[in-house]
Design an enzyme around this catalytic site. Structure first.
Site, mmCIF file in Angstrom:
data_model
loop_
_atom_site.group_PDB
_atom_site.id
_atom_site.type_symbol
_atom_site.label_atom_id
_atom_site.label_comp_id
_atom_site.label_asym_id
_atom_site.label_seq_id
_atom_site.Cartn_x
_atom_site.Cartn_y
_atom_site.Cartn_z
ATOM 1 N N GLY A 20 0.774 -1.233 0.000
ATOM 2 C CA GLY A 20 0.000 0.000 0.000
ATOM 3 C C GLY A 20 0.804 1.281 0.000
ATOM 4 O O GLY A 20 0.243 2.364 0.168
ATOM 5 N N SER A 26 2.364 7.929 2.780
ATOM 6 C CA SER A 26 1.492 6.774 2.996
ATOM 7 C C SER A 26 1.675 6.183 4.387
ATOM 8 O O SER A 26 2.799 6.103 4.904
ATOM 9 C CB SER A 26 1.798 5.677 1.967
ATOM 10 O OG SER A 26 1.598 6.123 0.652
ATOM 11 N N ILE A 27 0.568 5.748 4.974
ATOM 12 C CA ILE A 27 0.642 5.014 6.241
ATOM 13 C C ILE A 27 1.533 3.785 6.089
ATOM 14 O O ILE A 27 2.322 3.461 6.984
ATOM 15 C CB ILE A 27 -0.769 4.614 6.707
ATOM 16 C CG1 ILE A 27 -1.558 5.846 7.137
ATOM 17 C CG2 ILE A 27 -0.701 3.596 7.846
ATOM 18 C CD1 ILE A 27 -3.020 5.575 7.444
ATOM 19 N N ASP A 70 -1.408 -5.327 -7.964
ATOM 20 C CA ASP A 70 -2.726 -4.734 -8.142
ATOM 21 C C ASP A 70 -3.700 -5.853 -7.827
ATOM 22 O O ASP A 70 -3.797 -6.835 -8.566
ATOM 23 C CB ASP A 70 -2.905 -4.238 -9.584
ATOM 24 C CG ASP A 70 -4.265 -3.586 -9.819
ATOM 25 O OD1 ASP A 70 -5.208 -3.864 -9.069
ATOM 26 O OD2 ASP A 70 -4.377 -2.815 -10.795
ATOM 27 N N VAL A 71 -4.420 -5.746 -6.713
ATOM 28 C CA VAL A 71 -5.251 -6.858 -6.249
ATOM 29 C C VAL A 71 -6.431 -7.133 -7.167
ATOM 30 O O VAL A 71 -7.103 -8.151 -7.015
ATOM 31 C CB VAL A 71 -5.762 -6.624 -4.806
ATOM 32 C CG1 VAL A 71 -4.580 -6.518 -3.843
ATOM 33 C CG2 VAL A 71 -6.653 -5.393 -4.721
ATOM 34 N N ALA A 100 -12.656 3.186 -3.392
ATOM 35 C CA ALA A 100 -14.058 3.219 -3.824
ATOM 36 C C ALA A 100 -14.134 4.216 -4.963
ATOM 37 O O ALA A 100 -13.439 5.239 -4.939
ATOM 38 C CB ALA A 100 -14.987 3.628 -2.690
ATOM 39 N N TYR A 160 -17.819 9.942 5.301
ATOM 40 C CA TYR A 160 -17.045 8.708 5.119
ATOM 41 C C TYR A 160 -17.830 7.716 4.260
ATOM 42 O O TYR A 160 -17.258 6.848 3.616
ATOM 43 C CB TYR A 160 -16.678 8.110 6.479
ATOM 44 C CG TYR A 160 -15.503 7.169 6.418
ATOM 45 C CD1 TYR A 160 -14.301 7.561 5.843
ATOM 46 C CD2 TYR A 160 -15.583 5.888 6.954
ATOM 47 C CE1 TYR A 160 -13.215 6.695 5.793
ATOM 48 C CE2 TYR A 160 -14.511 5.023 6.919
ATOM 49 C CZ TYR A 160 -13.323 5.424 6.325
ATOM 50 O OH TYR A 160 -12.259 4.559 6.273
ATOM 51 N N LYS A 167 -15.110 -0.730 6.037
ATOM 52 C CA LYS A 167 -14.110 -0.864 7.096
ATOM 53 C C LYS A 167 -14.645 -1.650 8.287
ATOM 54 O O LYS A 167 -13.887 -2.353 8.973
ATOM 55 C CB LYS A 167 -13.636 0.524 7.548
ATOM 56 C CG LYS A 167 -12.813 1.267 6.510
ATOM 57 C CD LYS A 167 -11.475 0.607 6.237
ATOM 58 C CE LYS A 167 -10.589 1.501 5.382
ATOM 59 N NZ LYS A 167 -9.263 0.910 5.112
ATOM 60 N N ALA A 200 -5.049 8.811 -0.238
ATOM 61 C CA ALA A 200 -6.357 8.157 -0.180
ATOM 62 C C ALA A 200 -7.376 9.037 0.537
ATOM 63 O O ALA A 200 -8.527 9.160 0.115
ATOM 64 C CB ALA A 200 -6.237 6.810 0.523
#
Length: 259
Positions: A20, A26-27, A70-71, A100, A160, A167, A200
Protein backbone atom coordinates in the site's frame (compact mmCIF):
# COMPACT_ATOMS: atom_id res chain seq x y z
CA UNK A 1 19.24 9.36 11.10
CA UNK A 2 19.80 7.03 8.16
CA UNK A 3 16.57 5.15 7.45
CA UNK A 4 18.43 1.83 7.25
CA UNK A 5 20.01 2.30 10.70
CA UNK A 6 18.68 -0.13 13.28
CA UNK A 7 17.82 1.74 16.48
CA UNK A 8 16.73 -1.28 18.55
CA UNK A 9 16.80 -4.72 16.91
CA UNK A 10 13.59 -6.21 18.31
CA UNK A 11 12.60 -7.31 14.79
CA UNK A 12 16.04 -8.52 13.74
CA UNK A 13 15.75 -11.65 11.60
CA UNK A 14 12.11 -10.90 10.80
CA UNK A 15 10.66 -10.30 7.35
CA UNK A 16 7.73 -7.97 6.66
CA UNK A 17 5.57 -7.52 3.58
CA UNK A 18 4.05 -4.03 3.40
CA UNK A 19 1.33 -3.44 0.82
CA UNK A 20 0.00 0.00 0.00
CA UNK A 21 2.90 2.43 -0.27
CA UNK A 22 1.99 5.15 -2.78
CA UNK A 23 4.41 7.87 -1.66
CA UNK A 24 6.32 9.15 1.37
CA UNK A 25 3.05 10.26 3.01
CA UNK A 26 1.49 6.77 3.00
CA UNK A 27 0.64 5.01 6.24
CA UNK A 28 2.24 1.92 4.72
CA UNK A 29 5.50 3.85 4.35
CA UNK A 30 5.42 4.70 8.06
CA UNK A 31 5.07 0.98 8.77
CA UNK A 32 7.92 0.08 6.43
CA UNK A 33 10.21 2.65 8.06
CA UNK A 34 9.40 1.43 11.56
CA UNK A 35 9.97 -2.23 10.69
CA UNK A 36 13.28 -1.44 9.01
CA UNK A 37 14.54 0.72 11.86
CA UNK A 38 13.82 -2.13 14.28
CA UNK A 39 15.84 -4.59 12.22
CA UNK A 40 13.33 -6.29 9.91
CA UNK A 41 13.85 -7.04 6.23
CA UNK A 42 11.09 -5.35 4.24
CA UNK A 43 9.29 -6.22 1.01
CA UNK A 44 7.24 -3.41 -0.58
CA UNK A 45 4.71 -3.44 -3.40
CA UNK A 46 3.80 -0.86 -6.01
CA UNK A 47 0.43 -0.61 -7.73
CA UNK A 48 1.43 -0.01 -11.35
CA UNK A 49 3.96 1.66 -13.65
CA UNK A 50 2.53 5.09 -12.83
CA UNK A 51 3.22 4.53 -9.14
CA UNK A 52 6.67 2.97 -9.61
CA UNK A 53 8.69 6.23 -9.82
CA UNK A 54 7.21 7.32 -6.50
CA UNK A 55 7.76 4.03 -4.67
CA UNK A 56 11.08 2.83 -6.12
CA UNK A 57 13.20 5.52 -4.38
CA UNK A 58 11.54 4.67 -1.06
CA UNK A 59 12.29 0.98 -1.50
CA UNK A 60 15.90 1.84 -2.29
CA UNK A 61 16.09 4.04 0.79
CA UNK A 62 15.40 1.09 3.11
CA UNK A 63 16.98 -1.65 0.95
CA UNK A 64 13.58 -3.24 0.38
CA UNK A 65 12.62 -5.73 -2.29
CA UNK A 66 10.01 -4.13 -4.56
CA UNK A 67 7.31 -6.13 -6.33
CA UNK A 68 4.13 -5.26 -8.26
CA UNK A 69 0.65 -5.80 -6.85
CA UNK A 70 -2.73 -4.73 -8.14
CA UNK A 71 -5.25 -6.86 -6.25
CA UNK A 72 -7.79 -6.47 -9.06
CA UNK A 73 -5.56 -8.27 -11.59
CA UNK A 74 -6.15 -12.05 -11.49
CA UNK A 75 -3.04 -14.00 -10.56
CA UNK A 76 -0.91 -11.03 -9.54
CA UNK A 77 -1.34 -11.62 -5.81
CA UNK A 78 -0.36 -15.27 -6.23
CA UNK A 79 2.69 -14.20 -8.24
CA UNK A 80 3.67 -11.76 -5.49
CA UNK A 81 3.58 -14.40 -2.79
CA UNK A 82 5.50 -16.85 -4.97
CA UNK A 83 8.26 -14.24 -5.21
CA UNK A 84 8.10 -13.56 -1.47
CA UNK A 85 8.37 -17.30 -0.81
CA UNK A 86 11.66 -17.40 -2.74
CA UNK A 87 13.17 -15.28 0.02
CA UNK A 88 12.08 -17.65 2.78
CA UNK A 89 9.63 -17.27 5.63
CA UNK A 90 7.37 -14.29 6.25
CA UNK A 91 6.76 -12.88 9.73
CA UNK A 92 4.57 -9.81 9.23
CA UNK A 93 2.08 -8.57 6.66
CA UNK A 94 0.56 -5.08 6.44
CA UNK A 95 -2.50 -4.46 4.27
CA UNK A 96 -2.91 -0.71 3.73
CA UNK A 97 -5.01 -0.39 0.59
CA UNK A 98 -8.51 0.94 0.08
CA UNK A 99 -10.54 2.18 -2.85
CA UNK A 100 -14.06 3.22 -3.82
CA UNK A 101 -15.10 4.93 -7.05
CA UNK A 102 -15.21 8.69 -6.53
CA UNK A 103 -18.93 9.01 -7.28
CA UNK A 104 -19.77 6.30 -4.75
CA UNK A 105 -17.32 7.61 -2.15
CA UNK A 106 -18.50 11.21 -2.30
CA UNK A 107 -22.20 10.37 -2.47
CA UNK A 108 -24.21 9.08 0.46
CA UNK A 109 -24.52 5.38 1.19
CA UNK A 110 -28.11 5.39 -0.03
CA UNK A 111 -26.91 6.39 -3.49
CA UNK A 112 -23.93 4.02 -3.65
CA UNK A 113 -24.10 1.78 -6.69
CA UNK A 114 -23.89 -1.99 -6.42
CA UNK A 115 -20.77 -2.05 -8.58
CA UNK A 116 -19.15 0.64 -6.46
CA UNK A 117 -20.00 -1.10 -3.21
CA UNK A 118 -18.67 -4.43 -4.45
CA UNK A 119 -15.48 -2.87 -5.78
CA UNK A 120 -14.86 -1.07 -2.49
CA UNK A 121 -15.49 -4.29 -0.55
CA UNK A 122 -13.23 -6.36 -2.81
CA UNK A 123 -10.24 -4.03 -2.82
CA UNK A 124 -10.52 -2.64 0.70
CA UNK A 125 -11.64 -5.75 2.58
CA UNK A 126 -11.70 -9.11 0.83
CA UNK A 127 -8.23 -8.61 -0.63
CA UNK A 128 -6.96 -8.78 2.96
CA UNK A 129 -8.56 -12.19 3.41
CA UNK A 130 -7.05 -13.41 0.13
CA UNK A 131 -3.69 -12.04 1.12
CA UNK A 132 -3.87 -13.71 4.52
CA UNK A 133 -4.57 -17.09 2.94
CA UNK A 134 -1.44 -16.80 0.82
CA UNK A 135 0.66 -15.51 3.72
CA UNK A 136 -0.21 -18.27 6.18
CA UNK A 137 1.95 -21.01 4.56
CA UNK A 138 4.95 -18.64 4.73
CA UNK A 139 4.46 -17.84 8.42
CA UNK A 140 6.08 -21.07 9.51
CA UNK A 141 7.16 -19.62 12.86
CA UNK A 142 3.98 -17.69 13.53
CA UNK A 143 3.58 -14.04 12.69
CA UNK A 144 1.36 -10.99 12.62
CA UNK A 145 -1.06 -9.38 10.18
CA UNK A 146 -2.37 -5.83 10.14
CA UNK A 147 -5.17 -4.13 8.22
CA UNK A 148 -5.80 -0.37 8.25
CA UNK A 149 -9.22 0.79 9.39
CA UNK A 150 -10.72 4.07 10.64
CA UNK A 151 -13.12 5.23 13.38
CA UNK A 152 -15.85 5.49 10.73
CA UNK A 153 -16.10 1.71 10.95
CA UNK A 154 -17.50 1.96 14.48
CA UNK A 155 -19.24 5.35 14.52
CA UNK A 156 -20.82 7.42 11.78
CA UNK A 157 -18.31 9.95 10.44
CA UNK A 158 -19.98 12.42 8.07
CA UNK A 159 -18.76 12.06 4.47
CA UNK A 160 -17.04 8.71 5.12
CA UNK A 161 -20.04 7.12 3.39
CA UNK A 162 -19.55 3.66 1.84
CA UNK A 163 -16.13 3.20 3.43
CA UNK A 164 -17.75 3.00 6.88
CA UNK A 165 -19.55 -0.31 6.23
CA UNK A 166 -16.55 -1.59 4.28
CA UNK A 167 -14.11 -0.86 7.10
CA UNK A 168 -16.54 -2.38 9.60
CA UNK A 169 -16.41 -5.58 7.56
CA UNK A 170 -12.62 -5.37 7.50
CA UNK A 171 -12.46 -5.12 11.29
CA UNK A 172 -14.76 -8.14 11.60
CA UNK A 173 -12.51 -10.07 9.20
CA UNK A 174 -9.54 -9.28 11.43
CA UNK A 175 -11.35 -10.71 14.46
CA UNK A 176 -12.39 -13.89 12.66
CA UNK A 177 -8.93 -14.41 11.19
CA UNK A 178 -7.42 -13.89 14.63
CA UNK A 179 -9.66 -16.69 15.87
CA UNK A 180 -8.88 -19.01 12.98
CA UNK A 181 -5.10 -18.42 12.97
CA UNK A 182 -4.38 -18.18 16.69
CA UNK A 183 -3.43 -21.85 16.97
CA UNK A 184 -0.77 -21.26 14.31
CA UNK A 185 0.81 -18.49 16.35
CA UNK A 186 -0.41 -15.87 13.88
CA UNK A 187 -1.88 -12.72 15.39
CA UNK A 188 -4.21 -10.34 13.53
CA UNK A 189 -5.06 -6.73 14.34
CA UNK A 190 -7.04 -3.92 12.77
CA UNK A 191 -5.23 -0.61 13.17
CA UNK A 192 -7.39 2.52 13.35
CA UNK A 193 -5.31 5.68 12.83
CA UNK A 194 -6.68 9.14 13.38
CA UNK A 195 -7.10 11.41 10.35
CA UNK A 196 -3.90 11.66 8.30
CA UNK A 197 -3.11 13.68 5.20
CA UNK A 198 -2.65 10.82 2.74
CA UNK A 199 -3.49 10.54 -0.94
CA UNK A 200 -6.36 8.16 -0.18
CA UNK A 201 -7.88 10.51 2.40
CA UNK A 202 -7.85 13.42 -0.04
CA UNK A 203 -10.79 11.80 -1.84
CA UNK A 204 -13.08 12.40 1.14
CA UNK A 205 -15.33 15.44 1.05
CA UNK A 206 -14.37 18.21 3.53
CA UNK A 207 -11.37 16.23 4.77
CA UNK A 208 -9.50 19.38 5.81
CA UNK A 209 -12.32 20.14 8.26
CA UNK A 210 -11.97 16.64 9.69
CA UNK A 211 -8.23 17.17 10.21
CA UNK A 212 -8.70 20.46 12.02
CA UNK A 213 -11.44 19.02 14.20
CA UNK A 214 -9.26 16.03 15.13
CA UNK A 215 -6.33 18.21 16.13
CA UNK A 216 -8.64 20.33 18.29
CA UNK A 217 -10.54 17.52 20.01
CA UNK A 218 -7.88 14.82 20.52
CA UNK A 219 -6.77 14.64 24.18
CA UNK A 220 -3.09 14.88 23.18
CA UNK A 221 -3.88 18.10 21.30
CA UNK A 222 -2.32 17.19 17.98
CA UNK A 223 -2.61 14.85 15.01
CA UNK A 224 -0.76 11.57 14.77
CA UNK A 225 1.64 10.86 11.90
CA UNK A 226 2.57 7.85 9.81
CA UNK A 227 5.44 6.87 12.10
CA UNK A 228 3.09 6.75 15.09
CA UNK A 229 1.12 4.13 13.17
CA UNK A 230 4.25 2.30 12.04
CA UNK A 231 5.72 2.17 15.53
CA UNK A 232 2.48 0.74 16.88
CA UNK A 233 2.49 -2.01 14.27
CA UNK A 234 6.16 -2.74 14.95
CA UNK A 235 5.45 -3.15 18.66
CA UNK A 236 2.51 -5.46 17.95
CA UNK A 237 4.70 -7.48 15.58
CA UNK A 238 7.37 -7.95 18.24
CA UNK A 239 7.76 -10.52 20.98
CA UNK A 240 6.54 -7.92 23.46
CA UNK A 241 3.00 -8.34 22.12
CA UNK A 242 3.01 -12.07 21.38
CA UNK A 243 -0.22 -12.69 23.33
CA UNK A 244 -2.19 -9.81 21.86
CA UNK A 245 -4.53 -10.51 18.95
CA UNK A 246 -7.91 -9.68 17.49
CA UNK A 247 -7.97 -6.05 18.59
CA UNK A 248 -8.87 -2.85 16.81
CA UNK A 249 -6.02 -0.64 17.97
CA UNK A 250 -6.60 3.11 17.85
CA UNK A 251 -3.62 5.31 17.03
CA UNK A 252 -5.38 8.67 17.17
CA UNK A 253 -4.19 10.63 20.18
CA UNK A 254 -7.27 9.47 22.09
CA UNK A 255 -9.74 11.04 19.67
CA UNK A 256 -11.96 7.93 19.68
CA UNK A 257 -12.86 8.39 23.37
CA UNK A 258 -14.38 11.82 22.80
CA UNK A 259 -18.14 11.97 22.27
Amino acid sequence: MNTTETIYPILSGKRALVVGVANEHSIAWGCALAFRKLGAEVVLTYLNEKALPHVAPLAQEIDAQLLPLDVTIPGQMEALFAKVAEGGKLDTMVHSIAFAPKADLQGGLLDCSLDGFLQAMDISCHSFVRMAKLAVPLMTEGGSMFAMSYHGAEKVVPNYNVMGPVKAALEACCRYLAYELGHRGIRVHAISPGPLQTRAASGLKDFELLLRDAATRAPVGELVDILDVGNTCAYLASQFAHRLTGSTVYVDGGLNIIA
